[in-house]
Design a protein around this motif. Structure first.
Motif, PDB file in Angstrom:
ATOM      1  N   HIS B  13      34.929 -25.342  64.552  1.00  0.00           N
ATOM      2  CA  HIS B  13      36.208 -25.651  63.936  1.00  0.00           C
ATOM      3  C   HIS B  13      37.370 -25.203  64.798  1.00  0.00           C
ATOM      4  O   HIS B  13      38.386 -25.874  64.895  1.00  0.00           O
ATOM      5  N   ILE B  14      37.192 -24.029  65.406  1.00  0.00           N
ATOM      6  CA  ILE B  14      38.257 -23.510  66.272  1.00  0.00           C
ATOM      7  C   ILE B  14      38.403 -24.438  67.476  1.00  0.00           C
ATOM      8  O   ILE B  14      39.509 -24.779  67.890  1.00  0.00           O
ATOM      9  N   GLU B  16      37.696 -27.573  67.677  1.00  0.00           N
ATOM     10  CA  GLU B  16      38.338 -28.814  67.267  1.00  0.00           C
ATOM     11  C   GLU B  16      39.835 -28.621  67.074  1.00  0.00           C
ATOM     12  O   GLU B  16      40.658 -29.441  67.485  1.00  0.00           O
ATOM     13  N   LEU B  17      40.167 -27.465  66.487  1.00  0.00           N
ATOM     14  CA  LEU B  17      41.573 -27.147  66.248  1.00  0.00           C
ATOM     15  C   LEU B  17      42.348 -27.124  67.563  1.00  0.00           C
ATOM     16  O   LEU B  17      43.425 -27.725  67.688  1.00  0.00           O
TER      17      LEU B  17
END
Lengths: 474, 221
Positions: B13-14, B16-17
């Motif tokens: 997620h990080i 992708e962020l």
């Protein structure tokens, strides 16, 4: 002031005081004795003189008439051996004075005849005759004055210089004083050294205490005797040992908590980065609808994970503070069935089946805690297991176990796996939503049930984790 | 047109962020999730302008990857969850250009990326937004070929919005970047500046007001 100085000073002061009192008393008694002896001796002399005078005078008394003749004859009789240091009175008038003094005793005697009788008795005198003893002080000179009435006509007085007695006694007193001071000084020195020697172990005690106060908890007293000081030293060492143990235990706990806190804050950072980042992204950038949904979903997921983490952390903190729990008799089979019900939904997703191997055993324990224990282990097994594998709940004589057919725990990780936030495979564990707290919680629950966490695992074949009773507490 | 950036971070997620952030700012981001894969990838003939590298990675960790990236002449910014001095110093000493401590803010990430890129490449000579051309070196703004006079503060404000286009910049961030961190001015000053820029360049619909946040210069192709 140091103890040795205090003790020495007190001892020396006392010694001086007592010795002075004794020597003063002794001197006084001795002086009185000497005076007594002198007075007796002088009285005897006086009486002898008086008799001699009387005899001599009386031998011619019959031939003498008239006061003049009488005085003359008395004067003649008094001369010679008699009358040295003496005074002769005629009808209480001074007739002959062989002394260098003038006496004024006659008037006093008139007043004190009653006492005189007593005094005469004391010195073994004839009480009928009026006699009297005086001690006169003229400057430095002390005079002993003895007075006796020979008859109505004649009275006799004898004086003796007794200054020597006083002087000598004073000298003796001063010498005694000097000797006492010398002795006191000697005593002071000897006592100071002796006390210092006796107190030496205390200095060791002091130094050791200072070392401990400065933070060196290993400080001990090495040499001590068998006396009271030795006993104190022994007790001190005992105390120091206890303090050291206690401090090291506290340091250990502290270190553990510090590590836990460090791990916790590290564990919080990853979800926080994500939540903060996605929230910012949503605020500042116009994202496509799919991306928006994804970001929101991620924020929700991470928040859920954080709340699970906080719940487990709270449980661990609560449990680690507790020593006793309320136990009730529970059926193992029922417990297993409840655990299965809770986890059924999650297991179904991965097509994992759960088997229960339990008879009619009963155990004493806290239902909620034991359920949390089992579900945690089942979750772990589910994460480790592949699709379609089997998890087995087993109740044995010696404990409760959860067996899986998962990938197993690597040997090098087995020892640390109970530590909070320890994860064998971090990124995978996070993906599965784990926080790394499950086994830490389980080991606390096991501890409260008088058991310990047992981990048996073979790489690639599966693990068997459960609680084994430490003693027969069932 | 803009730089290619490697994003090496194991938390999906990080990663992708960061990628979304970089792409929004106009960079091309290439995500990687473990060290070994990066190592393999670097053996091929590839060229990147920058790498964002997490320290803790499955497979080869950040410190092990650093020399390999250096060998390819790719500048590196470390991403670290640890705020401790030792790992920062170690990263910088071994040749990292900068470090970023999680959690970080979007603008901080972009500013650091831009600074490092600026050190390695020359700044672009001309930035374009529709019919407006901006020359940072000469500090000149032209609209449809005609030079428009700009006050220094207005020019800096416009530069910031154009550099981070499509990303909203809060009034506080604008204040901090234009006047320095210590400045305790009113955020109203910003509104005045923005109004003037809008008027001069006819950017009324391009510089958008984002409620409760600040302003965003929108320029999508």
């Amino acid at each position: 002031m140091k103890l040795s100085t205090k003790i020495s000073a007190a001892a020396v002061g006392l010694l001086l005081l007592l010795s002075q009192i004794f020597s003063i008393w002794n001197l006084y008694k001795t002086k009185e004795q000497i005076l007594n002896n002198t007075v007796q001796f002088e009285w005897k002399e006086l009486e002898k003189d008086a008799r001699e005078f009387e005899e001599k005078y009386k031998s011619k008394e019959n031939y003498i008439t008239g006061e003049r003749a009488q005085k003359y004859w008395a004067r003649v009789s008094f001369q010679g051996n008699l009358g040295i240091d003496s005074v002769l009175y005629y009808k209480k008038q001074e007739l002959i004075n062989n002394t260098p003094y003038v006496f004024a005793v006659i008037d006093q005697i008139k007043q004190k005849t009653g006492e005189a009788a007593l005094e005469a008795q004391k010195y073994g005198m004839d009480a009928d005759r009026c006699s009297r003893t005086f001690l006169e002080e003229i400057g430095e000179t002390h005079l002993l004055i003895l007075y006796q009435e020979i008859n109505e006509t004649f009275q006799m007085l004898r004086s003796r210089d007794i200054s020597d007695i006083y002087r000598e006694s004073r000298e003796i007193f001063l010498q005694g004083m000097a000797a006492a001071f010398l002795l006191a000084f000697l005593l002071l020195v000897v006592l100071a050294i002796a006390v210092k020697r006796i107190l030496r172990p205390f200095y060791g005690l002091r130094d050791a205490a200072n070392r401990i106060a400065a933070g060196d908890y290993g400080g001990r007293i090495e040499k001590y005797g068998n006396d009271e000081v030795g006993e104190v030293a022994q007790s001190f060492n005992c105390m120091a040992q206890c303090v050291q143990d206690h401090v090291s235990r506290m340091e250990e706990t502290n270190e553990k908590q510090r590590r836990l806190l460090g791990a916790l804050s590290h564990e919080l950072k990853t979800p926080m980065t994500g939540i903060q980042g996605y929230a910012e992204l949503l605020q500042k950038v116009e994202l496509s609808p799919e991306r928006q949904a994804k970001a929101l979903n991620y924020i929700e997921e991470e928040c859920k994970r954080l709340s699970r983490l906080s719940v487990k952390m709270l449980q661990i903190v609560e449990l680690s503070g507790e020593e006793q729990i309320e136990k009730e008799p529970l059926s193992v089979r029922e417990l297993f069935e409840q655990a299965e019900e809770i986890t059924r939904h999650r297991l179904k997703k991965k097509h994992i089946s759960l088997q229960i191997e339990a008879g009619e055993e009963m155990i004493e324990g806290d239902r909620d805690m034991l359920l949390s224990f089992l579900t945690n282990l089942i979750d772990n097994a589910r994460k480790a297991g592949s699709e379609g594998s089997t998890i087995c709940l087993i109740a044995k004589e010696d404990g409760l176990f959860v067996q899986d057919e998962g990938r197993g725990i690597p040997k090098e990780d087995a020892a640390r796996i109970v530590e909070p936030f320890y994860m064998v495979d971090k990124s995978r564990a996070r993906k599965e939503g784990g926080a790394g707290l499950g086994l830490a919680l389980c080991s606390q629950i096991a501890r409260l049930h008088g058991a310990r966490l047992q981990i048996e695992s073979r790489m690639g074949e599966g693990s068997c984790i459960g609680m084994r009773w430490e003693t027969d507490v069932r | 047109m803009k730089a290619d950036i490697l994003v090496i971070e194991d938390a999906e997620h990080i990663n992708e962020l960061i990628c979304i952030n970089l792409e929004t700012a106009g960079y091309t981001a290439v995500p990687f999730y473990d060290g070994d894969a990066v190592s393999e990838h670097l053996k091929q003939e590839v060229q990147y302008d920058l790498a964002l590298l997490d320290v803790m990675l499955p497979g080869k960790d950040g410190f092990a990857l650093l020399p390999e990236l250096k060998a390819k002449n790719i500048p590196v910014i470390f991403l670290t969850a640890r705020g401790d001095l030792a790992s920062k110093v170690k990263g910088l000493k071994e040749g990292a250009e900068d470090y970023l401590v999680k959690p970080f803010e979007m603008l901080e990430l972009l500013v650091r990326v831009e600074k490092v890129l600026g050190r390695y490449h020359k700044e672009e000579e001309c930035l374009r937004v529709r019919d407006v051309e901006i020359y940072p070196k000469e500090r000149v703004v032209k609209k449809a070929g005609v030079e428009i006079p700009f006050k220094p503060m207005e020019f800096d404000c416009l530069m910031l919005l154009v550099k981070y286009k499509n990303i909203a910049i809060s009034r506080e961030e604008l204040l901090n970047h234009l006047w320095g961190v210590e400045f305790e001015g009113e955020t109203r000053t910003i509104d005045v500046h923005i109004a003037r820029i809008r008027k001069k360049l006819d950017f009324g619909d391009i510089i958008k007001t984002v409620p409760r946040i600040g302003y965003r210069l929108e320029d999508r192709k």
